[in-house]
Scaffold this motif. Sequence first.
Motif, short mmCIF file in Angstrom:
data_model
loop_
_atom_site.label_atom_id
_atom_site.label_comp_id
_atom_site.label_asym_id
_atom_site.label_seq_id
_atom_site.Cartn_x
_atom_site.Cartn_y
_atom_site.Cartn_z
N ALA A 104 31.78 49.77 31.83
CA ALA A 104 30.92 49.33 32.95
C ALA A 104 30.86 47.80 33.02
N LEU A 105 30.73 47.14 31.88
CA LEU A 105 30.67 45.68 31.87
C LEU A 105 31.98 45.05 32.32
N THR A 106 33.09 45.62 31.90
CA THR A 106 34.39 45.07 32.28
C THR A 106 34.66 45.30 33.77
N VAL A 107 34.28 46.46 34.29
CA VAL A 107 34.44 46.72 35.73
C VAL A 107 33.55 45.77 36.54
N THR A 108 32.35 45.52 36.07
CA THR A 108 31.46 44.59 36.75
C THR A 108 32.05 43.19 36.76
N SER A 109 32.59 42.78 35.65
CA SER A 109 33.23 41.47 35.56
C SER A 109 34.40 41.37 36.53
N MET A 110 35.21 42.42 36.59
CA MET A 110 36.34 42.42 37.51
C MET A 110 35.87 42.40 38.96
N ALA A 111 34.79 43.11 39.26
CA ALA A 111 34.26 43.11 40.62
C ALA A 111 33.80 41.71 41.03
N PHE A 112 33.14 41.01 40.11
CA PHE A 112 32.72 39.64 40.42
C PHE A 112 33.92 38.74 40.66
N PHE A 113 34.97 38.89 39.88
CA PHE A 113 36.17 38.09 40.09
C PHE A 113 36.81 38.40 41.44
N ILE A 114 36.84 39.66 41.82
CA ILE A 114 37.43 40.04 43.11
C ILE A 114 36.60 39.49 44.26
N ILE A 115 35.28 39.63 44.18
CA ILE A 115 34.40 39.12 45.24
C ILE A 115 34.55 37.61 45.39
N ALA A 116 34.67 36.90 44.28
CA ALA A 116 34.76 35.44 44.31
C ALA A 116 36.17 34.95 44.64
N GLN A 117 37.11 35.86 44.78
CA GLN A 117 38.50 35.52 45.01
C GLN A 117 38.99 34.54 43.94
N ALA A 118 38.74 34.91 42.70
CA ALA A 118 39.15 34.12 41.54
C ALA A 118 40.67 34.11 41.44
N PRO A 119 41.19 33.19 40.64
CA PRO A 119 42.64 33.19 40.42
C PRO A 119 43.12 34.55 39.90
N GLU A 120 44.33 34.90 40.28
CA GLU A 120 44.87 36.23 39.98
C GLU A 120 44.89 36.58 38.48
N PRO A 121 45.19 35.64 37.59
CA PRO A 121 45.20 36.03 36.17
C PRO A 121 43.86 36.58 35.68
N TYR A 122 42.74 36.08 36.20
CA TYR A 122 41.44 36.60 35.82
C TYR A 122 41.33 38.08 36.18
N ILE A 123 41.73 38.39 37.40
CA ILE A 123 41.63 39.77 37.89
C ILE A 123 42.61 40.68 37.15
N VAL A 124 43.81 40.18 36.92
CA VAL A 124 44.83 40.99 36.25
C VAL A 124 44.43 41.31 34.82
#
Length: 110
Positions: free
Chosen positions: A25-45
Motif C-alpha cells: 500500500a505504501l509503495t503504490v501510494t508513493s507511485m501514485a504521487f509520482f504519477i500525479i506529479a509527473q515526476a521523472p520516469e525513473p522514479y515511476i519505473v
Amino acid sequence: MQTLKQKHRPFCFSVKGQVKMLRLALTVTSMAFFIIAQAPEPYIVITGFEVAVIFFFIILYMLRLDRLIDCLFWPLLDIINSMVTAIFMIIISVLALIPETTTFIVLGGG
C-alpha cells in the motif's frame, strides 16, 4: 498421546502478510504521487518495479509456493528483497528532495 496440529493461519491474516500488504500500500501510494506529479520516469519505473516484486511475493505466499519450493531459504530472500527495496527507495527519496520538485514528488519520495 495425541499431537496437536498447528492451526493453519491464512497468509493475509498473519503478521508477515499484514506487513507485506502495508508495504504494498505504501509503495503504490508513493507511485501514485509520482504519477500525479509527473515526476521523472525513473522514479515511476523503480517504484513500479517494487510494486511488481512485492505483489509477486504476496501471490507466492498466498499460493503457499514457499512450502512447495524448499530449495530456497525464503526468510533470507525476504531480507534481501527488503534491503534492495530500502536502498532504491532511499535513493529515490533523496533525489525527490532536490530543490526543483513539486509537493507530490516530495510526498512520493518521503
